[in-house]
Design a protein around this motif. Structure first.
Motif, mmCIF file in Angstrom:
data_model
loop_
_atom_site.group_PDB
_atom_site.id
_atom_site.type_symbol
_atom_site.label_atom_id
_atom_site.label_comp_id
_atom_site.label_asym_id
_atom_site.label_seq_id
_atom_site.Cartn_x
_atom_site.Cartn_y
_atom_site.Cartn_z
ATOM 1 N N ASP A 45 0.810 -1.359 -0.034
ATOM 2 C CA ASP A 45 0.017 -0.009 -0.056
ATOM 3 C C ASP A 45 0.860 1.223 -0.290
ATOM 4 O OD1 ASP A 45 -1.850 1.992 0.251
ATOM 5 O OD2 ASP A 45 -2.714 1.388 2.311
ATOM 6 N N VAL A 46 1.108 1.826 -1.221
ATOM 7 C CA VAL A 46 1.805 3.073 -1.332
ATOM 8 C C VAL A 46 1.357 4.208 -0.452
ATOM 9 C CG1 VAL A 46 2.472 4.864 -2.870
ATOM 10 C CG2 VAL A 46 2.367 2.470 -3.735
ATOM 11 N N SER A 47 0.528 4.420 0.076
ATOM 12 C CA SER A 47 -0.251 5.205 0.864
ATOM 13 C C SER A 47 -0.001 5.013 2.377
ATOM 14 C CB SER A 47 -2.014 5.428 0.827
ATOM 15 O OG SER A 47 -2.503 4.256 1.106
ATOM 16 N N ALA A 48 0.475 3.811 2.532
ATOM 17 C CA ALA A 48 1.069 3.450 3.848
ATOM 18 C C ALA A 48 2.469 4.029 4.371
ATOM 19 C CB ALA A 48 0.553 1.899 4.208
ATOM 20 N N TYR A 49 3.075 4.384 3.260
ATOM 21 C CA TYR A 49 4.356 4.511 3.288
ATOM 22 C C TYR A 49 4.604 5.909 4.093
ATOM 23 C CZ TYR A 49 9.321 6.192 2.592
ATOM 24 O OH TYR A 49 10.437 6.454 2.441
ATOM 25 N N ARG A 50 5.476 5.998 4.985
ATOM 26 C CA ARG A 50 5.641 7.137 5.825
ATOM 27 C C ARG A 50 7.220 7.410 5.824
ATOM 28 N NH1 ARG A 50 1.414 7.203 5.305
ATOM 29 N NH2 ARG A 50 -0.473 7.028 6.673
#
Length: 631
Positions: free
Chosen positions: A488-493
């Motif tokens: 999940d790219v959006s989960a990258y921090r």
């Protein structure tokens, strides 16, 4: 033999030293060698990527970016007429790390690499998942680089092994079985060609058959290379290793079947677990009338410098007492019987007599003193580095007796995880998990009681699509959910870039390239960059004030309560508890990295944390106390 010139990708200063000497070549050694490379006329020099960014920081305390810049300046790689194209190895979506990264990180990294002089990026995915390489191919082309699409060679696992082995090699065969019966093969010639055509369609300017374990036997090399030459229009490159004894013979087969570019090393860094030596390839080509596009006089000057470099790497050299005999193909006259071996090998290759071809090539390698084939790797069909990592892991766990059990478990773990190819990082993930399952069985626990975080991510689907779908029941057992969950790219921090008050408020990463290291390799980069900031701070402070008086060290408080200890040596990645916190069985108290795999340390007891005995980035030995509880 009529065919175009054979071009060479020299691997000596990247894959060669990584394969033989654990990537321990210092920058000062490379600086001595680079002037000799300037007129060698290699088509490509592989100098970066792979283990280099991690290892030069972790073990040599050097900057990977500075290493790339040094190569670029010497080879004039940013000009219209570079002395050689500079290449690096990228794991696609994983870059040089062990986790998937979003497109923003890929773009930032590739942009910086090309700006620092990189020309060719060899891109592969450990699962041969095209979705994991397509964005890298697109970005490299857009940013002005050359995208080299690498298809990872692997084999179908063997059926279950017989129960009672006899003799050493009989025991190996029993451990890993035979292919007399089994399911329909997955990794056919058509499989590899299909992957190559998809990469070409996406924009790859070179296609590489990447055989990281050296498992391509000569007849298979002939069939796949000839198929690639028929089906793709871009140049075809062949990359292999000599570990199980196929490398030299399969490279000869690749030349005969029209390969455009061949990966080689220079004499002292060739053979064994590395790619073949260019000197032997050159003799074969001379006997066949194939022109090799390289200046062998310059190669001779590099070879002289490499002998001294190899001596400096003796502590990492498994064959330091059995090095090849010195040899210069331009001046040394070979005995007629040795030249006859070269000619026989060529005839056997053309006749597709694999057994006779291998015998001739092994005799050639034996004459020059190169290592014998590794029968364990040949029979087990695993990369040599994966095997050595498993040995090291079991040694740290003081469980060396479990090696055969762990090796026998590899096919099971691989099948359970979707029949994945064994190439970094999946080879390390599978090998580490096989060790953990062997330990589970030794301790009377169910299989997969202990799991590395990377194995969980792999089964979850975060590394991409596996060649064979994972059983939902197995996925639920490992991850707690039967459904596949892609990365999940959006989960990258993005990692924090903190100010360091103890070092004058400096930012940990002082520029873009340092921050990229934090993104790619956060654990090792954190320690590396802290040292750089500390050096800057101490240099500044030494000018300001006289040296402070030495303060006597405080006596450590003795440990009196129950403790959680390190199960093996490694580095502390994160700490999840603090003094006074209540902990229950199963709570994750700490994450540590061992053998480049992250592992959760869970509490087996209930209690109140009295002290945390380590800090983030600490290196800890086996059985080191980590957490102390109140009595």
């Amino acid at each position: 033999m009529t065919r175009p010139k054979l071009q060479i990708r020299d691997l000596t200063l990247r894959d060669g030293q990584q394969s033989l000497f654990a990537t321990r070549m210092k920058q000062e050694t490379i600086n001595r060698l680079l002037p000799y490379y300037e007129d060698a006329r290699f088509h490509i020099m592989e100098v970066w990527g792979g283990a280099v960014p991690d290892s030069v920081m972790r073990y040599l305390d050097e900057s990977p970016w500075q290493r790339l810049r040094t190569f670029s300046e010497a080879m004039d790689s940013k000009s219209d007429h570079p002395k050689a194209l500079l290449s690096a190895l990228s794991r696609g979506r994983n870059l040089f790390g062990y986790v998937p990264y979003p497109d923003s990180v890929l773009e930032g990294f590739y942009k910086e690499a090309i700006a620092n002089g990189l020309n060719v990026m060899r891109i592969f995915d450990a699962l041969n998942d095209i979705d994991n390489v397509k964005e890298s191919i697109r970005l490299i082309n857009r940013l002005g680089g050359i995208a080299d699409g690498a298809v990872c060679y692997t084999v179908d696992p063997k059926p279950e092994a017989p129960a009672k082995p006899e003799g050493f090699f009989g025991k190996l065969k029993a451990m890993f079985g035979s292919r007399e019966e089994g399911p329909t093969p997955i990794f056919t010639d058509e499989y590899f060609v299909s992957k190559a055509k998809q990469m070409e369609a996406l924009g790859a300017k070179i296609i590489t058959l990447k055989d990281m374990a050296g498992l391509v036997n000569p007849l298979r090399a002939a069939s796949i290379i000839s198929a690639l030459k028929r089906e793709v229009k871009v140049p075809v490159d062949f990359h292999t290793h000599c570990t199980p004894g196929y490398g030299l013979a399969s490279s000869l087969m690749a030349i005969i079947n029209g390969v455009d570019i061949l990966d080689t090393n220079i004499w002292w860094f060739g053979g064994g677990s590395a790619a073949p030596a260019i000197e032997l390839i050159w003799i074969f080509c001379q006997r066949m009338g194939v022109e090799v596009e390289v200046n062998m006089e310059a190669v001779g000057r590099i070879r002289t410098g490499l002998l001294e470099a190899r001596k400096e790497l003796a502590q990492f050299d498994l064959n330091k007492d059995n090095m090849p005999r010195p040899f210069d193909p331009l001046t040394d006259k070979l005995p007629p019987e040795v030249l006859a071996l070269f000619d026989s090998a060529i005839e056997f290759a053309k006749a597709k007599d694999e057994a006779a071809l291998l015998d001739a090539c092994h005799k050639i390698e034996a004459y020059f003193g190169f290592p014998k084939p590794n029968e364990l790797v040949k029979t087990a069909e695993v990369p040599g580095g994966m095997y050595s990592n498993m040995v090291a892991q079991l040694k740290q766990l003081q469980s060396e007796d479990l090696l055969e059990d762990a090796m026998r478990l590899i096919p099971m773990v691989r099948r359970d995880a979707g029949l994945i190819p064994l190439v970094t990082p999946t080879s390390q993930i599978v090998g580490s998990q096989a060790v953990l399952v062997a330990l589970d069985r030794k301790n009377g626990k169910p299989d997969y009681t202990n799991k590395s975080n990377q194995f969980i991510s792999l089964v979850k689907g975060e590394y991409g699509k596996t060649p064979v779908a994972i059983d939902p029941a197995f996925r639920e057992k490992i991850t707690g959910n039967p459904e596949e969950k892609p990365y999940d790219v959006s989960a990258y921090r993005k990692p924090e870039n903190p100010e360091l008050p103890e070092l004058g408020g400096r930012k940990l990463a002082s520029n873009t390239e340092e921050y990229l290291l934090l993104e790619l390799l956060p654990s090792v980069a954190n320690g590396f960059l802290r040292k750089r900031r500390k050096e800057e701070f101490e240099a500044e402070e030494s000018v300001k004030a006289p040296a402070a008086e030495e303060v006597p060290a405080e006596t450590a408080e003795p440990i009196t309560g129950p403790v959680i200890a390190a199960p093996m040596s490694g580095r502390v990645v994160s700490i999840n508890v603090k003094p006074g916190q209540e902990v229950k069985p199963g709570d994750t108290v700490l994450v540590y990295e061992a053998m480049k795999m992250e592992n959760d340390i869970e509490s087996e007891i209930s209690g109140i944390v009295k002290r945390v005995l380590v800090s983030v980035d600490d290196q800890v030995a086996t059985d080191t106390p980590l957490i102390e509880f109140e009595n």
